[in-house]
Each structure stands twice: as C-alpha cells, then as structure tokens.
Design a protein around this motif. Sequence first.
Motif, PDB file in Angstrom:
ATOM      1  N   GLU A  16      67.507  37.625  46.012  1.00  0.00           N
ATOM      2  CA  GLU A  16      66.347  38.524  46.027  1.00  0.00           C
ATOM      3  C   GLU A  16      66.640  39.871  46.674  1.00  0.00           C
ATOM      4  O   GLU A  16      66.272  40.921  46.139  1.00  0.00           O
ATOM      5  CB  GLU A  16      65.169  37.845  46.733  1.00  0.00           C
ATOM      6  N   ALA A  17      67.312  39.883  47.814  1.00  0.00           N
ATOM      7  CA  ALA A  17      67.592  41.150  48.493  1.00  0.00           C
ATOM      8  C   ALA A  17      68.525  42.027  47.663  1.00  0.00           C
ATOM      9  O   ALA A  17      68.332  43.248  47.578  1.00  0.00           O
ATOM     10  CB  ALA A  17      68.205  40.898  49.874  1.00  0.00           C
ATOM     11  N   ARG A  18      69.531  41.414  47.024  1.00  0.00           N
ATOM     12  CA  ARG A  18      70.460  42.193  46.207  1.00  0.00           C
ATOM     13  C   ARG A  18      69.768  42.714  44.952  1.00  0.00           C
ATOM     14  O   ARG A  18      70.039  43.827  44.501  1.00  0.00           O
ATOM     15  CB  ARG A  18      71.696  41.370  45.855  1.00  0.00           C
ATOM     16  N   LYS A  20      66.579  43.515  44.722  1.00  0.00           N
ATOM     17  CA  LYS A  20      65.758  44.645  45.182  1.00  0.00           C
ATOM     18  C   LYS A  20      66.633  45.875  45.419  1.00  0.00           C
ATOM     19  O   LYS A  20      66.261  46.990  45.045  1.00  0.00           O
ATOM     20  CB  LYS A  20      65.013  44.283  46.466  1.00  0.00           C
ATOM     21  N   LEU A  21      67.773  45.678  46.028  1.00  0.00           N
ATOM     22  CA  LEU A  21      68.697  46.775  46.311  1.00  0.00           C
ATOM     23  C   LEU A  21      69.180  47.403  45.002  1.00  0.00           C
ATOM     24  O   LEU A  21      69.169  48.628  44.838  1.00  0.00           O
ATOM     25  CB  LEU A  21      69.882  46.229  47.117  1.00  0.00           C
ATOM     26  N   LEU A  24      66.453  49.376  43.289  1.00  0.00           N
ATOM     27  CA  LEU A  24      66.270  50.649  43.988  1.00  0.00           C
ATOM     28  C   LEU A  24      67.308  51.663  43.517  1.00  0.00           C
ATOM     29  O   LEU A  24      66.978  52.819  43.215  1.00  0.00           O
ATOM     30  CB  LEU A  24      66.375  50.444  45.504  1.00  0.00           C
ATOM     31  N   ILE A  38      69.021  53.766  51.737  1.00  0.00           N
ATOM     32  CA  ILE A  38      68.772  52.421  51.215  1.00  0.00           C
ATOM     33  C   ILE A  38      68.167  51.551  52.310  1.00  0.00           C
ATOM     34  O   ILE A  38      67.179  50.848  52.091  1.00  0.00           O
ATOM     35  CB  ILE A  38      70.071  51.780  50.684  1.00  0.00           C
ATOM     36  N   HIS A  41      64.526  52.383  52.885  1.00  0.00           N
ATOM     37  CA  HIS A  41      63.668  51.897  51.799  1.00  0.00           C
ATOM     38  C   HIS A  41      63.455  50.392  51.875  1.00  0.00           C
ATOM     39  O   HIS A  41      62.352  49.908  51.614  1.00  0.00           O
ATOM     40  CB  HIS A  41      64.278  52.239  50.431  1.00  0.00           C
ATOM     41  N   LEU A  42      64.511  49.661  52.191  1.00  0.00           N
ATOM     42  CA  LEU A  42      64.438  48.198  52.134  1.00  0.00           C
ATOM     43  C   LEU A  42      64.177  47.534  53.476  1.00  0.00           C
ATOM     44  O   LEU A  42      63.844  46.356  53.535  1.00  0.00           O
ATOM     45  CB  LEU A  42      65.735  47.636  51.532  1.00  0.00           C
ATOM     46  N   LEU A  44      66.320  46.732  55.783  1.00  0.00           N
ATOM     47  CA  LEU A  44      67.333  45.729  56.115  1.00  0.00           C
ATOM     48  C   LEU A  44      68.172  46.180  57.294  1.00  0.00           C
ATOM     49  O   LEU A  44      68.447  47.374  57.451  1.00  0.00           O
ATOM     50  CB  LEU A  44      68.265  45.499  54.913  1.00  0.00           C
ATOM     51  N   LEU A  49      72.551  44.819  55.127  1.00  0.00           N
ATOM     52  CA  LEU A  49      72.695  45.758  54.023  1.00  0.00           C
ATOM     53  C   LEU A  49      74.151  45.869  53.592  1.00  0.00           C
ATOM     54  O   LEU A  49      74.456  45.837  52.395  1.00  0.00           O
ATOM     55  CB  LEU A  49      72.141  47.129  54.427  1.00  0.00           C
ATOM     56  N   HIS A  52      75.131  42.793  51.517  1.00  0.00           N
ATOM     57  CA  HIS A  52      74.586  42.784  50.162  1.00  0.00           C
ATOM     58  C   HIS A  52      75.206  43.877  49.292  1.00  0.00           C
ATOM     59  O   HIS A  52      75.493  43.643  48.118  1.00  0.00           O
ATOM     60  CB  HIS A  52      73.066  42.888  50.193  1.00  0.00           C
TER      61      HIS A  52
END
Length: 103
Positions: A16-18, A20-21, A24, A38, A41-42, A44, A49, A52
């Motif tokens: 999920e995090a990757r 979203k990244l 973006l 980044i 925005h996220l 993390l 970060l 990912h």
Amino acid sequence: MTDAEIASALAALGHEARLKLFRLLMRAGPEGLSVGEIGRHLGLAPSTLAHHLGALVAAGLVEQEKQGRAVISRADFAALRGIFRAVEAECCAGVETLDDDAA
C-alpha cells in the motif's frame, strides 16, 4: 520483459505505501519530486520512505537523479507501459487444451 521482471514490479506495487508513493510520482509527471517533498506528501519517516523508494527503484519503476543536494525521484513511465503491454499481450491468445485422462 521477463516474467521475473514483471513479477518484481507488480510485487513492489502490491504494498500500500509503495502504491501510494508510485501514484504520487505518476501525478508529479516527468519533473518528479524530491525525497523531502515525497515525505511531506505521504507523512512517512525518512527511513521508511528510503526503504519503499529503494524497492521501487530495484523493481525498475522509479528513477532517481541527484540535483545538487536533492535527489529527484520520477516514475518510469516507459517501464510501466512495458509491464502493461507484456501482460496485455497474453489477452485472448488462447490456451492449449490438455488431455484429461486423469479424470
């Protein structure tokens, strides 16, 4: 593109995090974003970060370039198109019928 390359890229996007990244970076376009942007925005942590981003770079989905003291990350649009083309090429190609003697 090999099955291993496709699987690696899809596996990287399967977190999920990757995902979203990567989305973006897709929205940012060819200009990309700095690692700091980044993170803002996220939300993390820097180490998370970096982990990912590293996975997306290793999978061939993200390119990075040093600009002065900043590292700019960009989605590799050509790689993503290649993955989609490779998967789509299998569409409706047919499947060989196998004997079902065991049934």
